[in-house]
Design a protein around this motif. Structure first.
Motif, PDB file in Angstrom:
ATOM      1  N   VAL A  48      -3.889  -5.676  25.440  1.00 53.80           N
ATOM      2  CA  VAL A  48      -5.346  -5.695  25.309  1.00 53.80           C
ATOM      3  C   VAL A  48      -5.874  -4.780  24.204  1.00 53.80           C
ATOM      4  O   VAL A  48      -7.067  -4.791  23.914  1.00 53.80           O
ATOM      5  CB  VAL A  48      -6.045  -5.357  26.652  1.00 53.80           C
ATOM      6  CG1 VAL A  48      -5.759  -6.435  27.688  1.00 53.80           C
ATOM      7  CG2 VAL A  48      -5.638  -3.991  27.164  1.00 53.80           C
ATOM      8  N   GLY A  49      -5.011  -3.992  23.581  1.00 56.73           N
ATOM      9  CA  GLY A  49      -5.442  -3.084  22.516  1.00 56.73           C
ATOM     10  C   GLY A  49      -4.418  -1.993  22.329  1.00 56.73           C
ATOM     11  O   GLY A  49      -3.272  -2.122  22.752  1.00 56.73           O
ATOM     12  N   GLY A  50      -4.842  -0.904  21.714  1.00 60.31           N
ATOM     13  CA  GLY A  50      -3.944   0.231  21.557  1.00 60.31           C
ATOM     14  C   GLY A  50      -4.243   1.034  20.316  1.00 60.31           C
ATOM     15  O   GLY A  50      -5.076   0.658  19.477  1.00 60.31           O
ATOM     16  N   THR A  51      -3.552   2.173  20.226  1.00 61.95           N
ATOM     17  CA  THR A  51      -3.669   3.057  19.072  1.00 61.95           C
ATOM     18  C   THR A  51      -2.275   3.485  18.638  1.00 61.95           C
ATOM     19  O   THR A  51      -1.304   3.346  19.385  1.00 61.95           O
ATOM     20  CB  THR A  51      -4.492   4.319  19.400  1.00 61.95           C
ATOM     21  OG1 THR A  51      -3.860   5.029  20.461  1.00 61.95           O
ATOM     22  CG2 THR A  51      -5.924   3.982  19.772  1.00 61.95           C
ATOM     23  N   ALA A  52      -2.197   4.004  17.433  1.00 62.15           N
ATOM     24  CA  ALA A  52      -0.955   4.579  16.917  1.00 62.15           C
ATOM     25  C   ALA A  52      -1.313   5.773  16.054  1.00 62.15           C
ATOM     26  O   ALA A  52      -2.349   5.781  15.386  1.00 62.15           O
ATOM     27  CB  ALA A  52      -0.177   3.558  16.093  1.00 62.15           C
ATOM     28  N   VAL A  53      -0.460   6.767  16.087  1.00 59.10           N
ATOM     29  CA  VAL A  53      -0.589   7.905  15.182  1.00 59.10           C
ATOM     30  C   VAL A  53       0.403   7.656  14.058  1.00 59.10           C
ATOM     31  O   VAL A  53       1.577   7.377  14.308  1.00 59.10           O
ATOM     32  CB  VAL A  53      -0.292   9.247  15.886  1.00 59.10           C
ATOM     33  CG1 VAL A  53      -0.355  10.396  14.901  1.00 59.10           C
ATOM     34  CG2 VAL A  53      -1.265   9.460  17.042  1.00 59.10           C
ATOM     35  N   PRO A 105       7.661   6.836  21.139  1.00 59.58           N
ATOM     36  CA  PRO A 105       8.889   6.771  21.915  1.00 59.58           C
ATOM     37  C   PRO A 105       8.888   7.648  23.159  1.00 59.58           C
ATOM     38  O   PRO A 105       9.870   7.637  23.897  1.00 59.58           O
ATOM     39  CB  PRO A 105       9.931   7.278  20.930  1.00 59.58           C
ATOM     40  CG  PRO A 105       9.223   8.297  20.121  1.00 59.58           C
ATOM     41  CD  PRO A 105       7.798   7.776  20.001  1.00 59.58           C
ATOM     42  N   ALA A 106       7.850   8.405  23.450  1.00 59.24           N
ATOM     43  CA  ALA A 106       7.889   9.389  24.537  1.00 59.24           C
ATOM     44  C   ALA A 106       8.167   8.767  25.894  1.00 59.24           C
ATOM     45  O   ALA A 106       8.838   9.361  26.715  1.00 59.24           O
ATOM     46  CB  ALA A 106       6.589  10.178  24.584  1.00 59.24           C
ATOM     47  N   GLY A 130       0.810  -1.209   0.000  1.00 59.75           N
ATOM     48  CA  GLY A 130       0.000   0.000   0.000  1.00 59.75           C
ATOM     49  C   GLY A 130       0.844   1.260   0.000  1.00 59.75           C
ATOM     50  O   GLY A 130       2.025   1.254  -0.298  1.00 59.75           O
ATOM     51  N   VAL A 131       0.225   2.353   0.393  1.00 58.38           N
ATOM     52  CA  VAL A 131       0.888   3.650   0.451  1.00 58.38           C
ATOM     53  C   VAL A 131       1.839   3.651   1.647  1.00 58.38           C
ATOM     54  O   VAL A 131       1.488   3.173   2.719  1.00 58.38           O
ATOM     55  CB  VAL A 131      -0.160   4.771   0.591  1.00 58.38           C
ATOM     56  CG1 VAL A 131       0.503   6.117   0.726  1.00 58.38           C
ATOM     57  CG2 VAL A 131      -1.107   4.747  -0.596  1.00 58.38           C
ATOM     58  N   PRO A 132       3.048   4.184   1.484  1.00 63.47           N
ATOM     59  CA  PRO A 132       3.981   4.193   2.612  1.00 63.47           C
ATOM     60  C   PRO A 132       3.428   4.968   3.807  1.00 63.47           C
ATOM     61  O   PRO A 132       2.808   6.017   3.643  1.00 63.47           O
ATOM     62  CB  PRO A 132       5.225   4.895   2.059  1.00 63.47           C
ATOM     63  CG  PRO A 132       5.078   4.876   0.581  1.00 63.47           C
ATOM     64  CD  PRO A 132       3.625   4.775   0.279  1.00 63.47           C
ATOM     65  N   ALA A 133       3.645   4.426   4.982  1.00 60.40           N
ATOM     66  CA  ALA A 133       3.235   5.081   6.220  1.00 60.40           C
ATOM     67  C   ALA A 133       4.361   4.926   7.227  1.00 60.40           C
ATOM     68  O   ALA A 133       5.155   3.993   7.146  1.00 60.40           O
ATOM     69  CB  ALA A 133       1.947   4.459   6.748  1.00 60.40           C
ATOM     70  N   ARG A 134       4.416   5.849   8.167  1.00 62.76           N
ATOM     71  CA  ARG A 134       5.423   5.832   9.225  1.00 62.76           C
ATOM     72  C   ARG A 134       4.729   6.076  10.560  1.00 62.76           C
ATOM     73  O   ARG A 134       3.776   6.851  10.644  1.00 62.76           O
ATOM     74  CB  ARG A 134       6.470   6.932   9.014  1.00 62.76           C
ATOM     75  CG  ARG A 134       7.258   6.808   7.760  1.00 62.76           C
ATOM     76  CD  ARG A 134       8.485   6.013   8.036  1.00 62.76           C
ATOM     77  NE  ARG A 134       9.321   5.977   6.849  1.00 62.76           N
ATOM     78  CZ  ARG A 134      10.085   4.956   6.565  1.00 62.76           C
ATOM     79  NH1 ARG A 134      10.130   3.925   7.342  1.00 62.76           N
ATOM     80  NH2 ARG A 134      10.809   4.966   5.486  1.00 62.76           N
ATOM     81  N   PHE A 135       5.247   5.433  11.613  1.00 63.82           N
ATOM     82  CA  PHE A 135       4.752   5.705  12.950  1.00 63.82           C
ATOM     83  C   PHE A 135       5.191   7.090  13.401  1.00 63.82           C
ATOM     84  O   PHE A 135       6.332   7.493  13.186  1.00 63.82           O
ATOM     85  CB  PHE A 135       5.324   4.707  13.967  1.00 63.82           C
ATOM     86  CG  PHE A 135       4.682   3.346  13.949  1.00 63.82           C
ATOM     87  CD1 PHE A 135       3.318   3.194  14.107  1.00 63.82           C
ATOM     88  CD2 PHE A 135       5.459   2.216  13.826  1.00 63.82           C
ATOM     89  CE1 PHE A 135       2.736   1.939  14.125  1.00 63.82           C
ATOM     90  CE2 PHE A 135       4.898   0.957  13.841  1.00 63.82           C
ATOM     91  CZ  PHE A 135       3.532   0.813  13.993  1.00 63.82           C
ATOM     92  N   VAL A 136       4.287   7.825  14.033  1.00 68.73           N
ATOM     93  CA  VAL A 136       4.613   9.049  14.749  1.00 68.73           C
ATOM     94  C   VAL A 136       4.690   8.704  16.236  1.00 68.73           C
ATOM     95  O   VAL A 136       5.628   9.070  16.927  1.00 68.73           O
ATOM     96  CB  VAL A 136       3.563  10.153  14.498  1.00 68.73           C
ATOM     97  CG1 VAL A 136       3.831  11.372  15.369  1.00 68.73           C
ATOM     98  CG2 VAL A 136       3.534  10.525  13.019  1.00 68.73           C
ATOM     99  N   ALA A 137       3.700   7.954  16.728  1.00 74.36           N
ATOM    100  CA  ALA A 137       3.662   7.484  18.110  1.00 74.36           C
ATOM    101  C   ALA A 137       2.833   6.204  18.153  1.00 74.36           C
ATOM    102  O   ALA A 137       1.882   6.053  17.393  1.00 74.36           O
ATOM    103  CB  ALA A 137       3.051   8.528  19.026  1.00 74.36           C
ATOM    104  N   VAL A 138       3.214   5.306  19.040  1.00 75.77           N
ATOM    105  CA  VAL A 138       2.489   4.054  19.228  1.00 75.77           C
ATOM    106  C   VAL A 138       2.132   3.961  20.710  1.00 75.77           C
ATOM    107  O   VAL A 138       2.986   4.171  21.571  1.00 75.77           O
ATOM    108  CB  VAL A 138       3.346   2.835  18.802  1.00 75.77           C
ATOM    109  CG1 VAL A 138       2.590   1.537  19.013  1.00 75.77           C
ATOM    110  CG2 VAL A 138       3.783   2.978  17.352  1.00 75.77           C
ATOM    111  N   THR A 139       0.866   3.663  20.999  1.00 80.98           N
ATOM    112  CA  THR A 139       0.400   3.584  22.380  1.00 80.98           C
ATOM    113  C   THR A 139      -0.377   2.286  22.588  1.00 80.98           C
ATOM    114  O   THR A 139      -1.610   2.277  22.560  1.00 80.98           O
ATOM    115  CB  THR A 139      -0.475   4.811  22.731  1.00 80.98           C
ATOM    116  OG1 THR A 139       0.227   5.994  22.348  1.00 80.98           O
ATOM    117  CG2 THR A 139      -0.765   4.878  24.217  1.00 80.98           C
ATOM    118  N   PRO A 140       0.353   1.171  22.778  1.00 83.36           N
ATOM    119  CA  PRO A 140      -0.345  -0.077  23.074  1.00 83.36           C
ATOM    120  C   PRO A 140      -0.902  -0.036  24.494  1.00 83.36           C
ATOM    121  O   PRO A 140      -0.357   0.643  25.369  1.00 83.36           O
ATOM    122  CB  PRO A 140       0.761  -1.134  22.943  1.00 83.36           C
ATOM    123  CG  PRO A 140       2.028  -0.393  23.213  1.00 83.36           C
ATOM    124  CD  PRO A 140       1.793   1.015  22.757  1.00 83.36           C
TER     125      PRO A 140
END
Length: 177
Positions: A148-153, A122-123, A97-107
């Motif tokens: 149990v879940g999470g979000t990422a920007v 990484p904060a 697909g279209v290239p994407a990069r993580f800005v922040a990951v919050t599992p």
């Protein structure tokens, strides 16, 4: 009371990371001492793709799970391990697909004492890195926690992120799960 303060700190940090990502600022190496998350040589300076920042969810097929529920996937460049009393969690974006990069990951994790924590990468530890051209994020956490879940920007186009590997702890605490 302590858990409420940690949740508040995580939510504020996540909001700040989203604002920084929306502003198009490059990721920095700001880590905290909340969790023992060593920095990796695989860390890389990144130019984020232009365009909007999107919040995506962890693939529902990846949770709930513990590190001992999965085949070990330990990598010296991505958190190392196995570590005494710490699991290494590795997340990635779906290939293609279209290239994407993580800005922040919050599992989000459930702890053995039934608390819930959502450390921001990484904060609050861990690293966002390049693994042979794929964007990944890893962090080290106490053994026995349950994803149990999470979000990422993300910058770019992605509809979800995935748990791509876990390196379970070695030692007595690894049996908590």
């Amino acid at each position: 009371m302590e858990a409420a303060r940690v949740r508040f700190a995580v939510s504020v940090t996540t909001a700040c990371m989203m604002v920084l990502g929306a502003a198009g600022l490059a990721r920095g190496g700001a880590g905290s001492a909340s969790w023992p998350a060593a920095r990796s040589g695989g860390e890389r300076p990144v130019s984020l793709p232009p365009g909007p920042r999107t919040t995506v969810e962890l693939d529902p097929a990846d949770a709930p799970t513990t590190a001992t529920d999965r085949e070990p996937a330990c990598s010296p460049a991505l958190g190392g391990g196995p570590h005494p009393d710490e699991d290494v969690w590795l997340f990635g974006l779906p290939p293609g697909g279209v290239p994407a990069r993580f800005v922040a990951v919050t599992p989000e994790f459930a702890t053995p004492d039934q608390g819930r924590l959502a450390p921001a990468v990484p904060a609050e530890g861990g690293t966002i890195a390049d693994d042979r051209g794929a964007d990944v994020a890893w962090l080290r956490l106490p053994a026995g926690w349950t994803l149990v879940g999470g979000t990422a920007v993300v910058a770019g186009a992605a509809d979800r992120y995935t748990l791509v590997g876990v390196c379970a702890a070695r030692g007595p605490s690894a049996q908590l799960a």
